[in-house]
Write an enzyme that holds these catalytic residues in place. Structure first.
Site, PDB file in Angstrom:
ATOM      1  N   ASP A  95      -7.653   1.878  10.443  1.00 28.50           N
ATOM      2  CA  ASP A  95      -9.331   2.014  10.194  1.00 28.50           C
ATOM      3  C   ASP A  95      -9.501   1.790  11.883  1.00 28.50           C
ATOM      4  O   ASP A  95      -9.239   1.991  12.441  1.00 28.50           O
ATOM      5  CB  ASP A  95      -9.825   1.867   8.684  1.00 28.50           C
ATOM      6  CG  ASP A  95      -9.372  -0.020   9.081  1.00 28.50           C
ATOM      7  OD1 ASP A  95      -9.108  -0.808  10.607  1.00 28.50           O
ATOM      8  OD2 ASP A  95      -9.680  -1.213   8.919  1.00 28.50           O
ATOM      9  N   GLY A  97     -12.132  -0.425  12.797  1.00 30.56           N
ATOM     10  CA  GLY A  97     -11.841  -1.587  12.670  1.00 30.56           C
ATOM     11  C   GLY A  97     -13.708  -2.155  12.441  1.00 30.56           C
ATOM     12  O   GLY A  97     -14.379  -3.017  12.721  1.00 30.56           O
ATOM     13  N   ASP A 271      -7.512   3.835  -0.715  1.00 25.93           N
ATOM     14  CA  ASP A 271      -6.869   2.673  -0.293  1.00 25.93           C
ATOM     15  C   ASP A 271      -7.854   1.878  -0.869  1.00 25.93           C
ATOM     16  O   ASP A 271      -8.739   1.583  -1.400  1.00 25.93           O
ATOM     17  CB  ASP A 271      -6.820   2.994   1.397  1.00 25.93           C
ATOM     18  CG  ASP A 271      -7.975   2.202   1.997  1.00 25.93           C
ATOM     19  OD1 ASP A 271      -8.527   1.129   1.979  1.00 25.93           O
ATOM     20  OD2 ASP A 271      -9.209   2.714   1.370  1.00 25.93           O
ATOM     21  N   CYS A 309       8.188  -1.015 -17.971  1.00 20.90           N
ATOM     22  CA  CYS A 309       8.132  -1.019 -16.273  1.00 20.90           C
ATOM     23  C   CYS A 309       9.604  -0.665 -15.764  1.00 20.90           C
ATOM     24  O   CYS A 309      10.232  -1.944 -16.465  1.00 20.90           O
ATOM     25  CB  CYS A 309       7.344  -2.007 -15.484  1.00 20.90           C
ATOM     26  SG  CYS A 309       7.567  -1.844 -13.783  1.00 20.90           S
ATOM     27  N   CYS A 311      10.486  -1.522 -12.362  1.00 23.48           N
ATOM     28  CA  CYS A 311      10.057  -2.375 -11.081  1.00 23.48           C
ATOM     29  C   CYS A 311      11.363  -3.490 -11.130  1.00 23.48           C
ATOM     30  O   CYS A 311      12.077  -3.424 -11.573  1.00 23.48           O
ATOM     31  CB  CYS A 311       9.388  -2.638 -10.700  1.00 23.48           C
ATOM     32  SG  CYS A 311       7.913  -4.179 -11.077  1.00 23.48           S
ATOM     33  N   CYS A 314      10.479  -6.568 -12.812  1.00 20.50           N
ATOM     34  CA  CYS A 314      10.167  -6.383 -14.249  1.00 20.50           C
ATOM     35  C   CYS A 314      11.658  -6.524 -15.058  1.00 20.50           C
ATOM     36  O   CYS A 314      12.173  -6.871 -15.690  1.00 20.50           O
ATOM     37  CB  CYS A 314       9.903  -5.043 -15.114  1.00 20.50           C
ATOM     38  SG  CYS A 314       8.017  -5.206 -14.489  1.00 20.50           S
ATOM     39  N   HIS A 340       5.458  -5.389  -8.621  1.00 17.25           N
ATOM     40  CA  HIS A 340       5.075  -4.616  -9.371  1.00 17.25           C
ATOM     41  C   HIS A 340       3.953  -4.496  -9.553  1.00 17.25           C
ATOM     42  O   HIS A 340       3.782  -2.837 -10.051  1.00 17.25           O
ATOM     43  CB  HIS A 340       5.120  -6.174 -10.636  1.00 17.25           C
ATOM     44  CG  HIS A 340       4.510  -5.429 -11.588  1.00 17.25           C
ATOM     45  ND1 HIS A 340       5.764  -4.196 -12.234  1.00 17.25           N
ATOM     46  CD2 HIS A 340       3.539  -5.279 -12.851  1.00 17.25           C
ATOM     47  CE1 HIS A 340       4.445  -4.298 -13.431  1.00 17.25           C
ATOM     48  NE2 HIS A 340       3.623  -4.312 -13.088  1.00 17.25           N
TER      49      HIS A 340
HETATM   50 ZN   LIG Z   1       8.217  -4.142 -12.775  1.00 18.53          ZN
END
Ligand SMILES: [Zn+2]
Length: 374
Positions: A95, A97, A271, A309, A311, A314, A340
């Site tokens: 960005d 600033g 974002d 999930c 990930c 998890c 996660h």
């Molecule tokens: Zn997860």
């Protein structure tokens, strides 16, 4: 020679979702996409070299913070600037600033030349001009650098919005001149302002289009406290005029339902600090909505955050364990939930892209919304 960026966007009608792909010298990323925020060079608690495992393809970092600490010498001393300094090998957007100057600094003064502010760290005085923030972002090695813009808070005051718009337009012209003089600089991205007034937004877009803008244009000044219906109406007015061959980056928006609304209108990239900031507070995102793992009901709960999930958090840890770490203020909890949450965001985006490709976006949107709200 300027670094090259190429992109493909599936043709689409105004106010409809689309998919695309962008290739940079630092790798490619799909559209629609989301950039996690590495405020001071890291998404708090996570290592940049592991971020791709969450599904992350492009990272955002903050010019204001990196300029003040560690300062530009650290980047000049690093062979690949931010990339070798911080261990991130993908595309980077920084960005300008301006937002941090206006939101963090108690002392600041906006002049025609730029913004004067004091460091939040040691009180030293600095001046950000449009030219200076281009130079700083080139020193950081950004793939996409944002122009210095003037961001008013949410207001209905036409005079304030007109003033901010004029500054943003003039500052972009100056940024372009500075940008031309730095051969290795990444892509300069203009920021569209105009508050919640469609006629000002259109006026600004028309002005930008006269000067052959780059492939990405950012939409600023939304999600700054305006009511939700005004957010939707303004965004819809912008996206109905937005050129179909340019990437639309909606700044600072990351609530999943808001992202779906925006993607439905043709927005390409976002974002937000939400998955990381809220993760550190114990809030986990799932396809069934948000959950607060600080809640006492999770004290003995042996399930993972989300059984569906895949990930690594998890796969290895229970809600009970994360609830405990949060209670004893162990930072491992915040890092785990952030991981996660990012994994959730990138699964969410994968599903969105698949739904757009198979013409099922509206169905996906409705089904996600109903699961999320129940
Ligand atoms: Zn997860």
């Amino acid at each position: 020679m300027k670094p090259t960026v190429t992109w493909e966007l599936a043709p689409n009608k105004v106010l409809t979702p689309r998919v695309g792909n962008v290739t940079t010298q630092r790798g490619s990323f799909s559209l629609p996409n989301f950039m996690p925020v590495a405020t001071r060079g890291a998404v708090k608690g996570l290592f940049n070299h592991e971020l791709r495992e969450t599904g992350c393809e492009i990272l955002l970092s903050n010019t204001y913070h990196l300029f003040l600490r560690p300062g530009l010498d650290a980047f000049k001393a690093s062979s690949e600037k931010f990339h070798s300094f911080a261990g991130w090998d993908g595309p980077l957007l920084t960005d300008s600033g301006g937002y941090q100057v206006l939101s963090l600094s108690k002392y600041k003064k906006v002049t025609d030349d730029g913004v004067i502010f004091r460091s939040i760290y040691d009180g030293s005085e600095h001046l950000f001009t449009p030219e200076r923030v281009v130079e700083i972002q080139a020193t950081l090695g950004s793939t996409f650098m944002m122009q210095l813009d003037h961001l008013p808070p949410y207001t209905q005051d036409r005079n304030l919005i007109t003033e901010s718009l004029q500054k943003t337009v003039t500052w972009y012209k100056r940024s372009r001149v500075a940008h031309k003089n730095i051969p290795e600089a990444g892509m300069l991205v203009p920021i569209l302002q105009g508050g919640c007034f469609p006629e000002y937004r259109k006026q600004h877009l028309d002005l930008l289009m006269k000067h052959d803008p780059p492939i990405m244009m950012a939409i600023g000044g939304l999600a700054v406290g305006e009511p939700r219906d005004i957010f939707r109406e303004t965004l819809s007015a912008i996206m109905s005029e937005f050129p179909r061959d340019r990437i639309a980056y909606l700044m600072g928006v990351g609530e999943p339902l808001d992202m779906l609304t925006a993607i439905g209108m043709g927005v390409d990239i976002f974002d937000c600090v939400l998955p990381s900031r809220n993760g550190r507070k114990g809030q986990a995102f799932t396809f069934q909505g948000k959950m607060n793992l600080r809640n006492a009901k999770f004290k003995t709960d042996q399930d993972p955050i989300d059984s569906a999930c895949t990930c690594k958090i998890c796969r290895h840890y229970s809600r009970s364990y994360l609830c405990h770490l949060l209670k004893v203020k162990d930072h491992t909890a915040g890092a785990a939930i952030t991981w996660h949450n990012l994994h959730f965001y990138f699964q969410f985006l994968n599903q969105i892209r698949d739904s757009i490709k198979s013409n099922m976006f509206n169905k996906f949107h409705a089904s996600f919304k109903s699961n999320w709200e129940n």
